[in-house]
Design a protein around this motif. Structure first.
Motif, PDB file in Angstrom:
ATOM      1  N   ALA A   1       4.747   3.855  19.696  1.00 47.31           N
ATOM      2  CA  ALA A   1       3.853   3.551  18.577  1.00 47.31           C
ATOM      3  C   ALA A   1       4.584   2.687  17.569  1.00 47.31           C
ATOM      4  N   LEU A   2       3.865   1.723  17.014  1.00 51.67           N
ATOM      5  CA  LEU A   2       4.387   0.874  15.952  1.00 51.67           C
ATOM      6  C   LEU A   2       3.827   1.393  14.637  1.00 51.67           C
ATOM      7  N   VAL A   3       4.708   1.806  13.740  1.00 51.10           N
ATOM      8  CA  VAL A   3       4.297   2.453  12.497  1.00 51.10           C
ATOM      9  C   VAL A   3       4.665   1.547  11.321  1.00 51.10           C
ATOM     10  N   LEU A   4       3.688   0.852  10.796  1.00 43.50           N
ATOM     11  CA  LEU A   4       3.931  -0.010   9.633  1.00 43.50           C
ATOM     12  C   LEU A   4       3.998   0.854   8.387  1.00 43.50           C
ATOM     13  N   CYS A   5       5.002   0.596   7.564  1.00 45.53           N
ATOM     14  CA  CYS A   5       5.261   1.461   6.406  1.00 45.53           C
ATOM     15  C   CYS A   5       5.358   0.670   5.109  1.00 45.53           C
ATOM     16  N   GLU A   6       5.026   1.355   4.010  1.00 46.41           N
ATOM     17  CA  GLU A   6       5.378   0.900   2.676  1.00 46.41           C
ATOM     18  C   GLU A   6       6.677   1.590   2.272  1.00 46.41           C
ATOM     19  N   VAL A   7       7.478   0.891   1.475  1.00 46.18           N
ATOM     20  CA  VAL A   7       8.718   1.473   0.956  1.00 46.18           C
ATOM     21  C   VAL A   7       8.432   2.118  -0.398  1.00 46.18           C
ATOM     22  N   MET A   8       8.829   3.378  -0.514  1.00 46.30           N
ATOM     23  CA  MET A   8       8.595   4.144  -1.744  1.00 46.30           C
ATOM     24  C   MET A   8       9.920   4.637  -2.318  1.00 46.30           C
ATOM     25  N   ASN A   9       9.927   4.912  -3.610  1.00 48.11           N
ATOM     26  CA  ASN A   9      11.062   5.582  -4.242  1.00 48.11           C
ATOM     27  C   ASN A   9      11.005   7.074  -3.917  1.00 48.11           C
ATOM     28  N   PRO A  10      12.135   7.778  -4.060  1.00 51.05           N
ATOM     29  CA  PRO A  10      12.123   9.222  -3.783  1.00 51.05           C
ATOM     30  C   PRO A  10      11.112  10.006  -4.612  1.00 51.05           C
ATOM     31  N   ASP A  11      10.722   9.491  -5.796  1.00 50.32           N
ATOM     32  CA  ASP A  11       9.752  10.206  -6.623  1.00 50.32           C
ATOM     33  C   ASP A  11       8.307   9.917  -6.227  1.00 50.32           C
ATOM     34  N   GLY A  12       8.115   9.113  -5.166  1.00 45.20           N
ATOM     35  CA  GLY A  12       6.778   8.839  -4.668  1.00 45.20           C
ATOM     36  C   GLY A  12       6.127   7.595  -5.226  1.00 45.20           C
ATOM     37  N   THR A  13       6.773   6.903  -6.150  1.00 44.14           N
ATOM     38  CA  THR A  13       6.227   5.660  -6.690  1.00 44.14           C
ATOM     39  C   THR A  13       6.609   4.495  -5.783  1.00 44.14           C
ATOM     40  N   PRO A  14       5.798   3.412  -5.784  1.00 40.76           N
ATOM     41  CA  PRO A  14       6.123   2.266  -4.940  1.00 40.76           C
ATOM     42  C   PRO A  14       7.453   1.628  -5.345  1.00 40.76           C
ATOM     43  N   HIS A  15       8.255   1.273  -4.351  1.00 49.32           N
ATOM     44  CA  HIS A  15       9.509   0.559  -4.606  1.00 49.32           C
ATOM     45  C   HIS A  15       9.193  -0.834  -5.148  1.00 49.32           C
ATOM     46  N   ALA A  16      10.104  -1.401  -5.913  1.00 46.24           N
ATOM     47  CA  ALA A  16       9.889  -2.733  -6.498  1.00 46.24           C
ATOM     48  C   ALA A  16       9.638  -3.796  -5.434  1.00 46.24           C
ATOM     49  N   SER A  17      10.177  -3.605  -4.228  1.00 49.19           N
ATOM     50  CA  SER A  17       9.984  -4.578  -3.145  1.00 49.19           C
ATOM     51  C   SER A  17       8.659  -4.381  -2.419  1.00 49.19           C
ATOM     52  N   ASN A  18       7.939  -3.336  -2.744  1.00 54.11           N
ATOM     53  CA  ASN A  18       6.690  -2.985  -2.056  1.00 54.11           C
ATOM     54  C   ASN A  18       5.527  -3.733  -2.699  1.00 54.11           C
ATOM     55  N   LYS A  19       5.257  -4.946  -2.206  1.00 56.20           N
ATOM     56  CA  LYS A  19       4.182  -5.762  -2.778  1.00 56.20           C
ATOM     57  C   LYS A  19       2.807  -5.258  -2.361  1.00 56.20           C
ATOM     58  N   ARG A  20       2.726  -4.659  -1.195  1.00 58.43           N
ATOM     59  CA  ARG A  20       1.431  -4.209  -0.668  1.00 58.43           C
ATOM     60  C   ARG A  20       0.769  -3.190  -1.596  1.00 58.43           C
ATOM     61  N   ALA A  21       1.562  -2.323  -2.211  1.00 61.39           N
ATOM     62  CA  ALA A  21       1.018  -1.218  -2.995  1.00 61.39           C
ATOM     63  C   ALA A  21       0.279  -1.681  -4.240  1.00 61.39           C
ATOM     64  N   THR A  22       0.529  -2.905  -4.692  1.00 62.86           N
ATOM     65  CA  THR A  22      -0.009  -3.336  -5.989  1.00 62.86           C
ATOM     66  C   THR A  22      -0.940  -4.544  -5.905  1.00 62.86           C
ATOM     67  N   ILE A  23      -1.252  -5.024  -4.691  1.00 66.30           N
ATOM     68  CA  ILE A  23      -2.073  -6.230  -4.589  1.00 66.30           C
ATOM     69  C   ILE A  23      -3.554  -5.916  -4.758  1.00 66.30           C
ATOM     70  N   LEU A  24      -4.307  -6.948  -5.121  1.00 66.89           N
ATOM     71  CA  LEU A  24      -5.762  -6.856  -5.203  1.00 66.89           C
ATOM     72  C   LEU A  24      -6.327  -6.863  -3.783  1.00 66.89           C
ATOM     73  N   ASP A  25      -7.311  -5.994  -3.537  1.00 71.40           N
ATOM     74  CA  ASP A  25      -7.863  -5.883  -2.184  1.00 71.40           C
ATOM     75  C   ASP A  25      -9.379  -5.742  -2.256  1.00 71.40           C
ATOM     76  N   ASP A  26     -10.057  -6.210  -1.203  1.00 72.02           N
ATOM     77  CA  ASP A  26     -11.514  -6.111  -1.130  1.00 72.02           C
ATOM     78  C   ASP A  26     -11.914  -6.325   0.323  1.00 72.02           C
ATOM     79  N   ASP A  27     -12.510  -5.310   0.935  1.00 72.99           N
ATOM     80  CA  ASP A  27     -12.893  -5.412   2.344  1.00 72.99           C
ATOM     81  C   ASP A  27     -13.914  -6.510   2.590  1.00 72.99           C
ATOM     82  N   GLY A  28     -14.651  -6.909   1.556  1.00 68.45           N
ATOM     83  CA  GLY A  28     -15.658  -7.944   1.721  1.00 68.45           C
ATOM     84  C   GLY A  28     -15.102  -9.350   1.740  1.00 68.45           C
ATOM     85  N   THR A  29     -13.796  -9.490   1.408  1.00 68.41           N
ATOM     86  CA  THR A  29     -13.144 -10.796   1.473  1.00 68.41           C
ATOM     87  C   THR A  29     -12.381 -10.885   2.784  1.00 68.41           C
ATOM     88  N   TRP A  30     -12.753 -11.852   3.595  1.00 62.48           N
ATOM     89  CA  TRP A  30     -12.171 -12.009   4.931  1.00 62.48           C
ATOM     90  C   TRP A  30     -11.121 -13.112   4.897  1.00 62.48           C
TER      91      TRP A  30
END
Length: 343
Positions: free
Chosen positions: A75-104
């Motif tokens: 299995a290929l498991v794509l991951c986000e990088v988090m800090n030990p306290d559960g907050t997104p790591h500074a390098s984790n761009k995915r966690a903070t981007i704008l998203d919308d399923d209606g935009t293809w």
């Protein structure tokens, strides 16, 4: 119970272009694991530009899981990088981007195969015949002996693991190729692009050939650079559109030029010169079927009443698709639709 090989994959902290990383965890399951079955894991961030040695623990949070067609019970498991306290790591761009399923989004990933420090098929000294015959070329003289093996195998791997891979072709320069990935929403589209990149890079280990993603690896020459053109379409563009809305959208793209270029990949000034593939990096333009414009407008878009999709040709081959998709969506969201204006 079956022992599964779980390849945890993430983006490291290198800038301006992150690298893909991966390591394997073995766990037993009754059947192929779901995302909910997968535990968080950890790694040494001091070895990936993501932590200091005195406090090096980083956390891998699974966010997508794919079948690994190259491994038995894999299995290929794509991951986000988090800090030990559960907050997104500074390098984790995915966690903070704008998203919308209606935009293809449809990304066109160009790249070069490299061997012995030069594009595959280039002679040891000098250059091959000028580009012209290589684009969508067929035959040993045009594409060599192993490039097509690699791209065909990569295509099969992507399709087998469920990535929405939409096509391949040889590109304009010798040794240059392209594949296309489509997804609904910034995160889904970018997830699958990063996974497709991972599978391609892992595959090259088998063939002893490197992937060169730099947007202008041959420098100031007449050889093409590499882009990652971003085709995009919102629900409003697909169903309503209209000339007034389109022109307002293009005005917003022009006004936000610097914000777009900032996330469209490093060294774009080397590629977006106005001499070859598209407009200069510091000028915005659009045109129907114009591959020299910043945004290419398909004939079908005009014929359908300014409805459909548009192609931003400025993102380059090194760009982070998370940030590219998010910036496009952010600019689109800033333009009022007829419905929102009426309200």
């Amino acid at each position: 119970m079956t022992k599964f090989k779980l390849e945890y994959i993430w983006l490291d902290g290198y800038t301006p272009v992150p690298n893909l990383r991966g390591k394997t965890l073995i766990k037993e399951y009754d059947s192929f694991p779901t995302l909910e079955d997968l535990p968080d894991w950890g790694f040494d961030g001091s070895s990936t530009q993501q932590a200091d040695g005195s406090n090096s623990d980083c956390v891998l949070k699974p966010i997508r899981v794919f079948v690994d067609p190259a491994r038995k019970n894999g299995a290929l498991v794509l991951c986000e990088v988090m800090n030990p306290d559960g907050t997104p790591h500074a390098s984790n761009k995915r966690a903070t981007i704008l998203d919308d399923d209606g935009t293809w989004f449809g990304f066109e990933q160009e790249y070069f195969f490299y061997k012995d420090g030069r594009p595959l098929g280039f002679p040891e000294h000098g250059y091959p015949e000028p580009q012209g015959k290589y684009y969508t070329g067929v035959g040993f003289k045009q594409v060599g002996s192993i490039a097509r093996q690699i791209v065909e195998e990569h295509l099969d791997l992507c399709l087998e693991c469920g990535i929405n891979h939409e096509g391949i072709n040889a590109e304009v320069a010798k040794g240059q190729w392209e594949f296309q990935i489509f997804g609904k929403g910034s995160k889904k589209a970018a997830d699958e692009m990063w996974m497709a990149r991972y599978l391609l890079e892992r595959l090259t280990e088998k063939y002893g050939v490197d992937i060169e993603y730099h947007c202008k690896p041959l420098g100031d020459t007449d050889w093409n650079g590499s882009g990652m053109h971003a085709n995009f379409s919102t629900e409003y563009l697909r169903t309503v559109g209209g000339q007034d809305y389109f022109e307002a959208l293009m005005k917003a793209f022009e006004e936000n030029l610097e914000d777009h270029i900032a996330v469209y990949g490093p060294d774009n000034h080397m590629r977006l010169t106005g001499k070859h593939e598209t407009a200069p990096w510091n000028k915005f333009s659009y045109g129907v079927a114009d591959r020299g414009a910043s945004v290419r407008v398909p004939h079908s878009f005009i014929k359908n009443g300014y409805k459909g999709y548009l192609e931003d040709r400025r993102p380059n081959s090194q760009g982070d698709p998370y940030q590219i998709a998010s910036q496009i969506l952010k600019t689109v969201a800033s333009v009022p639709t007829a419905a929102s204006a009426a309200a």
